[in-house]
Enzyme design. Structure first.
Site, mmCIF file in Angstrom:
data_model
loop_
_atom_site.group_PDB
_atom_site.id
_atom_site.type_symbol
_atom_site.label_atom_id
_atom_site.label_comp_id
_atom_site.label_asym_id
_atom_site.label_seq_id
_atom_site.Cartn_x
_atom_site.Cartn_y
_atom_site.Cartn_z
ATOM 1 N N PRO A 2 0.822 -1.207 0.000
ATOM 2 C CA PRO A 2 0.000 0.000 0.000
ATOM 3 C C PRO A 2 0.860 1.263 0.000
ATOM 4 O O PRO A 2 1.728 1.423 0.852
ATOM 5 C CB PRO A 2 -0.788 -0.118 1.309
ATOM 6 C CG PRO A 2 -0.640 -1.534 1.744
ATOM 7 C CD PRO A 2 0.670 -1.998 1.210
ATOM 8 N N GLU A 3 0.625 2.106 -0.972
ATOM 9 C CA GLU A 3 1.284 3.410 -1.038
ATOM 10 C C GLU A 3 0.186 4.466 -0.950
ATOM 11 O O GLU A 3 -0.954 4.131 -0.627
ATOM 12 C CB GLU A 3 2.086 3.527 -2.350
ATOM 13 C CG GLU A 3 3.081 2.376 -2.528
ATOM 14 C CD GLU A 3 3.858 2.411 -3.829
ATOM 15 O OE1 GLU A 3 4.070 3.523 -4.363
ATOM 16 O OE2 GLU A 3 4.244 1.346 -4.324
ATOM 17 N N LYS A 59 1.632 7.637 4.490
ATOM 18 C CA LYS A 59 0.964 6.354 4.266
ATOM 19 C C LYS A 59 0.189 5.918 5.498
ATOM 20 O O LYS A 59 -0.118 4.734 5.658
ATOM 21 C CB LYS A 59 1.999 5.281 3.882
ATOM 22 C CG LYS A 59 2.728 5.557 2.570
ATOM 23 C CD LYS A 59 3.765 4.478 2.277
ATOM 24 C CE LYS A 59 4.718 4.900 1.178
ATOM 25 N NZ LYS A 59 5.856 3.965 1.037
ATOM 26 N N ARG A 257 16.069 -2.351 -3.790
ATOM 27 C CA ARG A 257 14.699 -2.691 -4.190
ATOM 28 C C ARG A 257 14.646 -3.204 -5.619
ATOM 29 O O ARG A 257 15.375 -2.718 -6.479
ATOM 30 C CB ARG A 257 13.782 -1.456 -4.121
ATOM 31 C CG ARG A 257 13.787 -0.769 -2.816
ATOM 32 C CD ARG A 257 13.126 -1.633 -1.756
ATOM 33 N NE ARG A 257 13.621 -1.295 -0.426
ATOM 34 C CZ ARG A 257 13.247 -0.229 0.238
ATOM 35 N NH1 ARG A 257 12.381 0.592 -0.276
ATOM 36 N NH2 ARG A 257 13.739 0.022 1.424
#
Length: 270
Positions: A2-3, A59, A257
């Site tokens: 979730p961003e 967030k 990442r």
DNA sequence: AGGCGTTCCTGGGGGC
DNA sequence: TGCCCCCAGGAACGCC
């Protein structure tokens, strides 16, 4: 993961269900989930435990009460949904119980998600950069911010103390759209490209919110992914042709990442 | 200042 | 089919 768009989607979804509801207790099913408080702290706020607003900062999902806030961070796999069922999945880590057996269910497979108890937003604000969609956040601000640092651009955009709300998916998409290679050094990127990055971030985040995000953020409607999953240009599209130049999308590692990009039309500035 | 490693977790993918 | 190993990933923290 979730961003900003996924968190905003959760906020929009739960808001009408929980505003005005009176919180009776929070049942932790995973001890670490309630990070800096316990149900006693909720009890001691009686009788002012009505939710007066639901909002987003960075967030975090912010449940606003008269004298305090609960800040909920979904981290990797957190899901928050309103329910009146009494049988929970085994991945539920906390239950916020209202009257009439209604509950906000916090479900989180990897258990990284946390709920924080604060008097107000000060602590969160002090640790987080500007909101990219705020009216007073301008391209000139972003140019100044990025030029003032000498750092890998992807790492910088992921840094929540630099700018809020972006994560792996939307950083990759924004850098692709603005033709900037993820391994560029921030202060070497020309202003006009940062201007383009600013516009890309605005467009992508706004469009993603309209599409209810990319990843699954709740189970209460249908458990489907947000529609933005169909609009991704690079993220998850390894070996597929770049929408601009037809070159194959590559997956590399940047700032630790997994990173998707087009090495032909995303230019590296160093 | 910035980069890097570690920690927290578990499902799922790869290898055989 | 099944088992074991390994790893992604947001954020905080410590180290160089």
């Amino acid at each position: 993961m979730p961003e900003l768009p996924e968190v905003q989607t959760v906020v929009n979804y739960i808001k009408p269900h929980v505003i005005g509801k009176r919180l009776q207790r929070i049942k932790p099913l995973w001890s670490k989930t309630l990070h800096n408080f316990s149900n006693k702290d909720i009890k001691s706020e009686e009788p002012h435990n009505h939710i007066v607003n639901v909002d987003r900062r960075a967030k975090f999902i912010i449940l606003k009460f008269k004298n305090y806030i609960l800040a909920i961070h979904l981290r990797m796999t957190g899901k928050l949904y309103f329910s009146n069922k009494q049988n929970f999945s085994k991945h539920v880590t906390a239950v916020l119980e209202f009257k009439n057996k209604e509950s906000l269910i916090f479900e989180d497979v990897r258990k990284f998600g946390r709920i924080y108890f604060y008097k107000n937003l000060n602590i969160i604000n002090s640790r987080h950069g500007p909101e990219p969609l705020a009216k007073n956040f301008s391209a000139d601000m972003l140019i100044e911010m990025i030029k003032g640092r000498k750092r890998n651009i992807k790492s910088l955009l992921l840094d929540q103390s630099f700018i809020s709300g972006l994560g792996n998916i939307y950083v990759d998409e924004s850098l692709w759209k603005s033709r900037i290679h993820s391994n560029s050094i921030s202060n070497a990127i020309p202003s006009k490209n940062i201007q383009l990055l600013y516009q890309s971030i605005q467009t992508i985040l706004t469009d993603a919110i309209d599409s209810q995000g990319t990843t699954i953020i709740n189970f209460s409607v249908n458990g489907e992914s947000g529609r933005y999953a169909n609009k991704l240009y690079v993220y998850g599209n390894e070996k597929k042709p770049c929408n601009r130049c037809n070159n194959k999308i590559k997956k590399i590692k940047v700032a630790g990442r997994g990173t998707y990009l087009c090495t032909k039309c995303q230019r590296i500035y160093k």
